[in-house]
Structure formats: structure tokens, C-alpha cells
Design an enzyme around this catalytic site. Structure first.
Site, PDB file in Angstrom:
ATOM      1  N   HIS A   1      -8.909 -12.375   1.110  1.00  0.00           N
ATOM      2  CA  HIS A   1      -7.722 -11.554   0.860  1.00  0.00           C
ATOM      3  C   HIS A   1      -6.560 -12.392   0.342  1.00  0.00           C
ATOM      4  CE1 HIS A   1      -9.798  -8.469   3.229  1.00  0.00           C
ATOM      5  NE2 HIS A   1      -8.942  -7.609   2.711  1.00  0.00           N
TER       6      HIS A   1
ATOM      7  N   ALA B   1      -9.195   4.779   8.735  1.00  0.00           N
ATOM      8  CA  ALA B   1     -10.245   4.142   7.923  1.00  0.00           C
ATOM      9  C   ALA B   1      -9.870   2.691   7.663  1.00  0.00           C
ATOM     10  CB  ALA B   1     -10.432   4.884   6.605  1.00  0.00           C
TER      11      ALA B   1
ATOM     12  N   MET C   1       0.824  -1.212   0.000  1.00  0.00           N
ATOM     13  CA  MET C   1       0.000   0.000   0.000  1.00  0.00           C
ATOM     14  C   MET C   1       0.857   1.260   0.000  1.00  0.00           C
ATOM     15  SD  MET C   1      -3.213  -0.350  -0.276  1.00  0.00           S
ATOM     16  CE  MET C   1      -3.836   1.184   0.364  1.00  0.00           C
TER      17      MET C   1
ATOM     18  N   LYS D   1      -1.447 -11.261   3.795  1.00  0.00           N
ATOM     19  CA  LYS D   1      -2.063 -10.384   4.805  1.00  0.00           C
ATOM     20  C   LYS D   1      -1.733 -10.872   6.214  1.00  0.00           C
ATOM     21  CE  LYS D   1      -6.480  -8.236   6.042  1.00  0.00           C
ATOM     22  NZ  LYS D   1      -5.796  -6.980   6.371  1.00  0.00           N
TER      23      LYS D   1
HETATM   24  N1  LIG Z   1      -7.480   0.922   5.012  1.00  0.00           N
HETATM   25  C1  LIG Z   1      -7.312   0.412   3.802  1.00  0.00           C
HETATM   26  O1  LIG Z   1      -7.987   0.806   2.825  1.00  0.00           O
HETATM   27  C2  LIG Z   1      -6.268  -0.634   3.609  1.00  0.00           C
HETATM   28  C3  LIG Z   1      -5.566  -1.062   4.697  1.00  0.00           C
HETATM   29  N2  LIG Z   1      -4.565  -1.971   4.538  1.00  0.00           N
HETATM   30  C4  LIG Z   1      -3.810  -2.273   5.738  1.00  0.00           C
HETATM   31  O2  LIG Z   1      -2.560  -1.590   5.655  1.00  0.00           O
HETATM   32  C5  LIG Z   1      -1.544  -2.327   6.347  1.00  0.00           C
HETATM   33  C6  LIG Z   1      -0.384  -2.574   5.407  1.00  0.00           C
HETATM   34  O3  LIG Z   1      -0.801  -3.416   4.360  1.00  0.00           O
HETATM   35  P1  LIG Z   1       0.205  -3.796   3.171  1.00  0.00           P
HETATM   36  O4  LIG Z   1       0.714  -2.570   2.502  1.00  0.00           O
HETATM   37  O5  LIG Z   1      -0.474  -4.829   2.381  1.00  0.00           O
HETATM   38  O6  LIG Z   1       1.394  -4.464   4.016  1.00  0.00           O
HETATM   39  P2  LIG Z   1       2.944  -4.627   3.596  1.00  0.00           P
HETATM   40  O7  LIG Z   1       3.493  -5.651   4.516  1.00  0.00           O
HETATM   41  O8  LIG Z   1       3.065  -4.796   2.129  1.00  0.00           O
HETATM   42  O9  LIG Z   1       3.567  -3.196   3.942  1.00  0.00           O
HETATM   43  C7  LIG Z   1       3.808  -2.727   5.233  1.00  0.00           C
HETATM   44  C8  LIG Z   1       5.138  -1.997   5.198  1.00  0.00           C
HETATM   45  O10 LIG Z   1       5.316  -1.288   6.411  1.00  0.00           O
HETATM   46  C9  LIG Z   1       6.630  -1.544   6.861  1.00  0.00           C
HETATM   47  N3  LIG Z   1       6.695  -1.280   8.288  1.00  0.00           N
HETATM   48  C10 LIG Z   1       6.479  -2.125   9.342  1.00  0.00           C
HETATM   49  N4  LIG Z   1       6.646  -1.466  10.493  1.00  0.00           N
HETATM   50  C11 LIG Z   1       6.971  -0.178  10.184  1.00  0.00           C
HETATM   51  C12 LIG Z   1       7.253   0.981  10.933  1.00  0.00           C
HETATM   52  N5  LIG Z   1       7.245   0.970  12.281  1.00  0.00           N
HETATM   53  N6  LIG Z   1       7.534   2.136  10.288  1.00  0.00           N
HETATM   54  C13 LIG Z   1       7.549   2.190   8.951  1.00  0.00           C
HETATM   55  N7  LIG Z   1       7.290   1.110   8.156  1.00  0.00           N
HETATM   56  C14 LIG Z   1       6.994  -0.047   8.784  1.00  0.00           C
HETATM   57  C15 LIG Z   1       6.891  -2.980   6.468  1.00  0.00           C
HETATM   58  O11 LIG Z   1       8.273  -3.285   6.493  1.00  0.00           O
HETATM   59  P3  LIG Z   1       8.708  -4.829   6.810  1.00  0.00           P
HETATM   60  O12 LIG Z   1       8.066  -5.653   5.739  1.00  0.00           O
HETATM   61  O13 LIG Z   1      10.206  -4.771   6.740  1.00  0.00           O
HETATM   62  O14 LIG Z   1       8.166  -5.131   8.176  1.00  0.00           O
HETATM   63  C16 LIG Z   1       6.321  -2.967   5.055  1.00  0.00           C
HETATM   64  O15 LIG Z   1       7.251  -2.452   4.103  1.00  0.00           O
HETATM   65  C17 LIG Z   1      -2.248  -3.575   6.878  1.00  0.00           C
HETATM   66  O16 LIG Z   1      -2.676  -3.360   8.203  1.00  0.00           O
HETATM   67  C18 LIG Z   1      -3.440  -3.714   5.943  1.00  0.00           C
HETATM   68  O17 LIG Z   1      -4.499  -4.436   6.505  1.00  0.00           O
HETATM   69  C19 LIG Z   1      -4.262  -2.492   3.336  1.00  0.00           C
HETATM   70  C20 LIG Z   1      -4.962  -2.134   2.226  1.00  0.00           C
HETATM   71  C21 LIG Z   1      -6.018  -1.151   2.269  1.00  0.00           C
HETATM   72  O1  LIG Z   2      -4.412  -6.124   4.034  1.00  0.00           O
HETATM   73  C1  LIG Z   2      -5.125  -5.755   3.064  1.00  0.00           C
HETATM   74  O2  LIG Z   2      -4.846  -6.035   1.911  1.00  0.00           O
HETATM   75  C2  LIG Z   2      -6.318  -4.967   3.348  1.00  0.00           C
HETATM   76  N1  LIG Z   2      -6.537  -4.569   4.564  1.00  0.00           N
HETATM   77  C3  LIG Z   2      -7.636  -3.800   5.017  1.00  0.00           C
HETATM   78  C4  LIG Z   2      -8.480  -4.640   5.963  1.00  0.00           C
HETATM   79  O3  LIG Z   2      -7.928  -5.425   6.741  1.00  0.00           O
HETATM   80  O4  LIG Z   2      -9.699  -4.475   5.962  1.00  0.00           O
HETATM   81  C5  LIG Z   2      -8.426  -3.182   3.884  1.00  0.00           C
HETATM   82  C6  LIG Z   2      -8.565  -4.060   2.683  1.00  0.00           C
HETATM   83  O5  LIG Z   2      -9.427  -5.106   3.004  1.00  0.00           O
HETATM   84  C7  LIG Z   2      -7.212  -4.582   2.231  1.00  0.00           C
END
Ligand SMILES: NC(=O)C1=CN([C@@H]2O[C@H](COP(=O)(O)OP(=O)(O)OC[C@H]3O[C@@H](n4cnc5c(N)ncnc54)[C@H](OP(=O)(O)O)[C@@H]3O)[C@@H](O)[C@H]2O)C=CC1
Ligand SMILES: O=C(O)C1=N[C@H](C(=O)O)C[C@H](O)C1
Length: 249
Positions: free
Chosen positions: A135, A105, A17, A139
Site C-alpha cells: 500500500h 467491506a 476515499m 496508510k
Molecule cells: N474498504 C475499502 O475498499 C477501502 C477501505 N479503505 C479504508 O478506509 C479508511 C480511510 O482511508 P483513506 O481515505 O485512505 O484515509 P484518509 O486519511 O485519506 O481519510 C480519512 C478521513 O476521515 C477523516 N476522519 C477521521 N475521523 C473522522 C470522524 N470521526 N468523522 C469524520 N471524518 C473523520 C480524516 O480527517 P483527519 O485527516 O483530519 O483525521 C480524513 O479526512 C481506512 O481505514 C482505509 O483502510 C481505503 C480504501 C478502500
Molecule cells: O488504506 C487503503 O488504502 C486501503 N484500505 C483497505 C484495506 O486496509 O484493506 C482496502 C484497500 O486495500 C485500500
């Protein structure tokens, strides 16, 4: 006179993301990316960011938010894992910073927000409701933040309508077969490679079912909501939970 762009930092910038958010911010004329940090990098690197977008990990997000609020930086948060206890702590911290906004959100996709809204409207008309979220298998958390939020919204609507628990004759089950229960609503999680983010909200009644389904087939689906959040949070003090409040649904 044109307004200066909002200075934006991204946490989790190398994640699925975060990397998409970096691109979206760079492509927006009214925003300027000033920092893009990932795990292990010092939050001092956020520099003079006015708004920070956080898509990291449920275990990391509270530490970052404490820092951001302490330093007077607005936050737009997509990371999951928010309990009532966490939200209460944030409200307490924000009480000392009346000018500051934090938007959390569980889902920034317009269709997901609408699906939750429609489900809340339908909830009082059906004796039974269950949520299935599907998903990608990378995740970290289950159930999804969206499914938990959906279940809570349905649970509240059912309670307000005075509905009893849905009829269910199950007396014998393998552990987990009926999913997790959140506010009286069963939530089931599927994890498969190939999926992105999907949710089905199912209602059952006399001789009929109603299914509301939303599919994010690409992470670009979340970007209009994230950018709206960044533009809005600077003039929306306090804690806002759910994009539905920003969209005024
Ligand atoms: N609200 C929404 O619409 C959505 C929410 N999400 C949520 O967003 C979150 C991330 O999802 P996603 O992008 O798929 O996950 P990823 O694992 O792809 O990305 C998370 C990133 O954050 C890094 N990270 C971990 N801890 C820290 C920190 N303290 N400071 C800075 N960076 C950090 C990770 O590094 P490393 O891998 O080295 O730990 C990784 O690069 C999840 O909770 C997911 O559920 C996802 C999609 C949509
Ligand atoms: O981890 C994801 O990918 C996503 N996380 C959020 C959630 O836990 O609801 C939003 C979306 O579903 C994608």
C-alpha cells in the site's frame, strides 16, 4: 412513477476515499448527496441521510456507527479495524433495529473480492499459503483489512480441510521477518509512496507455486462496489461483512 433518490451522507469526506465517494454519489442519478462531513464535524450535520458511507479511521468508526444505528441510519463502511468483538457489539445494537442494514467491506474493488474468493477455493489444495499486501505509505493500519480478511478466509478453508500448519524450517529470525500470523497464515505488509492498494496471495506445493494478485491502481476501482452497497443496504437488514455476500459469490 420514478422512485426518489436515496439520500446519502459521507463521513471522511475530505479524505482520499471519502472525496472519491462524494464525486461518485454526485454522479449517480439515483442517489442524492445530503451531507459530507469530516473530522471534528457534528454528526447532527448528517441531516436526513438514509445511508451513510464511512471511510474514516479505525479509531473513529465505532463511535459513528453507534450514532448511526441509534438514529436508524443504514451504513456502508469501508473503514478498517473490525475485530470479532466490534462485530459482536454491532450485531447486538442491530438486534434492537431489525429494519436496519450495516454493510462492512474490507475491500470494495471487484477484483479484490474475486481474488479472495479464488484464494479460498485454492487454499485446501496447498500445504502453505502466505499473503503480501502492498500500500501507499499514508496508510494508518497494518496489515490491511483486506489482507486480514483474506488470511481469515484461507485459515477457515485450511481448517475445514484439516490441513496442518505449512512446513517451515525457520528456527532463527529477526523479529517480524516472517510477518504477522492471522489464523495460521503469515501476512506481510509493504508501504511505499507510488502504490495504491495491492495484494498477492501465494500458495506453495510440491514443485509449484500459485500466485493470485490484485492491483487497485486508482481509487475509482472501489466506487462500483460502494455504490452497489448503498443501493443494497437499504433492503438488506442486519450486519453483512464482505462484499462477496452482496455479489452472492
Ligand atoms: N474498504 C475499502 O475498499 C477501502 C477501505 N479503505 C479504508 O478506509 C479508511 C480511510 O482511508 P483513506 O481515505 O485512505 O484515509 P484518509 O486519511 O485519506 O481519510 C480519512 C478521513 O476521515 C477523516 N476522519 C477521521 N475521523 C473522522 C470522524 N470521526 N468523522 C469524520 N471524518 C473523520 C480524516 O480527517 P483527519 O485527516 O483530519 O483525521 C480524513 O479526512 C481506512 O481505514 C482505509 O483502510 C481505503 C480504501 C478502500
Ligand atoms: O488504506 C487503503 O488504502 C486501503 N484500505 C483497505 C484495506 O486496509 O484493506 C482496502 C484497500 O486495500 C485500500
Amino acid at each position: 412513477m420514478t422512485e426518489s433518490p436515496i439520500r446519502v451522507g459521507v463521513l471522511g469526506a475530505r479524505g482520499r476515499m471519502g472525496a472519491t465517494v462524494v464525486q461518485a454519489v454526485e454522479g449517480a442519478e439515483d442517489l442524492r448527496l445530503v451531507a459530507a462531513l469530516d473530522a471534528g464535524e457534528d454528526l447532527a450535520g448528517l441531516g436526513d441521510a438514509q445511508v451513510v458511507v464511512d471511510f474514516t479511521h479505525p479509531d473513529a468508526v465505532m463511535g459513528s456507527l453507534r450514532h448511526l444505528i441509534g438514529h436508524g441510519v443504514h451504513a456502508v463502511v469501508g473503514t478498517t479495524g473490525f475485530t470479532e468483538q466490534r462485530l459482536a457489539e454491532l450485531r447486538g445494537l442491530l438486534a434492537a433495529k431489525p429494519e436496519l442494514g450495516v454493510l462492512i467491506a474490507p475491500n470494495f474493488a471487484l477484483g479484490a473480492v474475486l481474488a479472495m474468493r479464488f484464494a479460498t477455493q485454492a487454499a485446501r489444495f496447498y500445504p502453505s499459503a502466505e499473503v503480501v499486501e502492498l500500500h501507499h505509505n499514508r496508510k494508518a493500519d497494518a496489515p490491511s483489512g483486506t489482507a486480514a480478511h483474506t488470511a481469515r478466509m484461507i485459515g477457515a478453508a485450511r481448517a475445514e480441510a484439516g490441513l496442518a500448519p505449512g512446513p517451515d524450517a525457520t528456527t532463527s529470525e529477526v523479529d517480524g521477518a516472517r510477518g504477522a500470523e492471522i489464523d495460521g497464515v503469515r501476512v506481510h505488509s509493504v508501504r511505499l509512496p507510488g502504490l495504491v492498494a495491492h495484494e498477492e496471495i501465494m500458495f506453495g506445493g510440491e514443485g509449484e507455486t500459485l500466485t493470485i494478485r490484485h492491483d487497485s491502481i486508482d481509487r475509482s476501482s472501489f466506487m462500483p462496489g460502494v455504490l452497489l452497497g448503498v443501493r443494497t443496504v437499504v433492503s438488506r437488514p442486519g450486519l453483512t461483512v464482505g462484499l462477496e455476500n452482496v455479489l452472492d459469490l
